[in-house]
Design a protein around this motif. Structure first.
Motif, PDB file in Angstrom:
ATOM      1  N   ASP A 108     -12.241 -56.992  33.614  1.00  0.00           N
ATOM      2  CA  ASP A 108     -11.031 -57.616  34.147  1.00  0.00           C
ATOM      3  C   ASP A 108     -10.666 -58.800  33.275  1.00  0.00           C
ATOM      4  O   ASP A 108     -11.537 -59.514  32.788  1.00  0.00           O
ATOM      5  CB  ASP A 108     -11.258 -58.157  35.565  1.00  0.00           C
ATOM      6  N   MET A 109      -9.406 -58.986  33.104  1.00  0.00           N
ATOM      7  CA  MET A 109      -8.918 -60.186  32.445  1.00  0.00           C
ATOM      8  C   MET A 109      -8.296 -61.046  33.528  1.00  0.00           C
ATOM      9  O   MET A 109      -7.774 -60.529  34.508  1.00  0.00           O
ATOM     10  CB  MET A 109      -7.855 -59.839  31.402  1.00  0.00           C
ATOM     11  N   PRO A 110      -8.330 -62.366  33.349  1.00  0.00           N
ATOM     12  CA  PRO A 110      -7.626 -63.192  34.326  1.00  0.00           C
ATOM     13  C   PRO A 110      -6.158 -62.746  34.401  1.00  0.00           C
ATOM     14  O   PRO A 110      -5.622 -62.218  33.433  1.00  0.00           O
ATOM     15  CB  PRO A 110      -7.734 -64.609  33.752  1.00  0.00           C
ATOM     16  N   VAL A 111      -5.545 -62.964  35.563  1.00  0.00           N
ATOM     17  CA  VAL A 111      -4.157 -62.567  35.760  1.00  0.00           C
ATOM     18  C   VAL A 111      -3.312 -63.086  34.594  1.00  0.00           C
ATOM     19  O   VAL A 111      -3.459 -64.224  34.166  1.00  0.00           O
ATOM     20  CB  VAL A 111      -3.631 -63.106  37.109  1.00  0.00           C
ATOM     21  N   MET A 112      -2.457 -62.235  34.067  1.00  0.00           N
ATOM     22  CA  MET A 112      -1.582 -62.528  32.941  1.00  0.00           C
ATOM     23  C   MET A 112      -2.380 -62.806  31.664  1.00  0.00           C
ATOM     24  O   MET A 112      -1.846 -63.359  30.717  1.00  0.00           O
ATOM     25  CB  MET A 112      -0.654 -63.699  33.263  1.00  0.00           C
ATOM     26  N   GLY A 113      -3.666 -62.475  31.631  1.00  0.00           N
ATOM     27  CA  GLY A 113      -4.448 -62.605  30.422  1.00  0.00           C
ATOM     28  C   GLY A 113      -4.654 -64.029  29.955  1.00  0.00           C
ATOM     29  O   GLY A 113      -4.909 -64.267  28.786  1.00  0.00           O
ATOM     30  N   LEU A 165      -7.031 -74.211  37.894  1.00  0.00           N
ATOM     31  CA  LEU A 165      -8.182 -73.501  38.446  1.00  0.00           C
ATOM     32  C   LEU A 165      -9.423 -73.667  37.571  1.00  0.00           C
ATOM     33  O   LEU A 165     -10.529 -73.778  38.087  1.00  0.00           O
ATOM     34  CB  LEU A 165      -7.869 -72.010  38.609  1.00  0.00           C
ATOM     35  N   LEU A 166      -9.228 -73.679  36.257  1.00  0.00           N
ATOM     36  CA  LEU A 166     -10.362 -73.864  35.361  1.00  0.00           C
ATOM     37  C   LEU A 166     -10.992 -75.235  35.585  1.00  0.00           C
ATOM     38  O   LEU A 166     -12.218 -75.350  35.690  1.00  0.00           O
ATOM     39  CB  LEU A 166      -9.939 -73.697  33.900  1.00  0.00           C
ATOM     40  N   ALA A 194     -12.479 -65.266  39.829  1.00  0.00           N
ATOM     41  CA  ALA A 194     -12.503 -64.844  41.229  1.00  0.00           C
ATOM     42  C   ALA A 194     -11.432 -65.574  42.032  1.00  0.00           C
ATOM     43  O   ALA A 194     -10.741 -64.970  42.851  1.00  0.00           O
ATOM     44  CB  ALA A 194     -13.884 -65.080  41.830  1.00  0.00           C
ATOM     45  N   MET A 195     -11.298 -66.866  41.783  1.00  0.00           N
ATOM     46  CA  MET A 195     -10.269 -67.627  42.500  1.00  0.00           C
ATOM     47  C   MET A 195      -8.867 -67.182  42.074  1.00  0.00           C
ATOM     48  O   MET A 195      -7.972 -67.051  42.897  1.00  0.00           O
ATOM     49  CB  MET A 195     -10.460 -69.125  42.260  1.00  0.00           C
ATOM     50  N   LEU A 196      -8.691 -66.930  40.796  1.00  0.00           N
ATOM     51  CA  LEU A 196      -7.395 -66.499  40.286  1.00  0.00           C
ATOM     52  C   LEU A 196      -6.984 -65.162  40.902  1.00  0.00           C
ATOM     53  O   LEU A 196      -5.824 -64.934  41.210  1.00  0.00           O
ATOM     54  CB  LEU A 196      -7.454 -66.391  38.759  1.00  0.00           C
ATOM     55  N   ALA A 222     -13.517 -73.726  46.282  1.00  0.00           N
ATOM     56  CA  ALA A 222     -14.155 -73.505  44.981  1.00  0.00           C
ATOM     57  C   ALA A 222     -15.615 -73.949  45.024  1.00  0.00           C
ATOM     58  O   ALA A 222     -16.493 -73.278  44.477  1.00  0.00           O
ATOM     59  CB  ALA A 222     -13.403 -74.263  43.887  1.00  0.00           C
ATOM     60  N   GLU A 223     -15.884 -75.052  45.698  1.00  0.00           N
ATOM     61  CA  GLU A 223     -17.248 -75.568  45.790  1.00  0.00           C
ATOM     62  C   GLU A 223     -18.157 -74.608  46.564  1.00  0.00           C
ATOM     63  O   GLU A 223     -19.287 -74.353  46.167  1.00  0.00           O
ATOM     64  CB  GLU A 223     -17.265 -76.965  46.439  1.00  0.00           C
TER      65      GLU A 223
END
Length: 157
Positions: free
Chosen positions: A82-87, A93-94, A127-129, A138-139
């Motif tokens: 999987d690539m992050p959404v929109m690559g 988020l990072l 995963a969050m994306l 996130a924590e």
């Protein structure tokens, strides 16, 4: 004589074996033993072993459970990561994933290499994306990933 049924059976067996190899690779990449990884999917060690050997095909429930723990189910099924959404990476988020992993590591007393930390940060980010953190902060999500990583490195409970 090679009829269509034999061809389909061969193709399914090839898929089962390739799926099993990728499943084992993903489990080992996470540093988990078969019991702990199987538990993520809601199955016992023997079922996990059978999936990895290509003797059995897992249920959609198992795959769904793995996905909830950040496992790249698309990779397991297709061999493509999987690539992050929109690559691309989402900077907010990072940043959140970096902070979450570092805080969870500090709280849990975890020590890991740079590549392990980077892998965990990207796992939390992706995963969050993709919305796979199932309503967790996130924590909380980072803490769950680190707990699984820690159990796997110690050889299980």
């Amino acid at each position: 004589m090679d009829n269509g049924i034999n061809r389909v059976n061969r193709e399914l067996n090839t898929f089962d074996v390739e799926f099993g190899k990728r499943l084992r690779e993903e489990r080992e990449r996470r540093g988990l033993n078969q019991s702990d990884f199987g538990a993520l999917g809601g199955v016992a060690k023997v079922a996990q072993l059978n999936y990895e050997k290509g003797y059995r095909v897992p249920s959609t429930h198992y795959l769904s459970n793995l996905r909830k723990h950040g496992v790249d189910v698309g990779y397991l099924l297709s061999g493509d990561r999987d690539m992050p959404v929109m690559g691309r990476l989402d900077a907010k988020l990072l940043s959140c994933a970096i902070s979450a992993v570092q805080e969870a590591a500090k709280q849990g007393g975890y020590v890991f290499s740079g590549i392990e930390e980077a892998t965990m940060i990207l796992a939390v980010h992706d995963a969050m994306l993709a919305g796979r953190n199932a309503g967790q902060t996130a924590e909380q999500f980072a803490s769950a990933i680190l707990t699984g990583w820690s159990i796997g490195r110690s050889g299980g409970v």
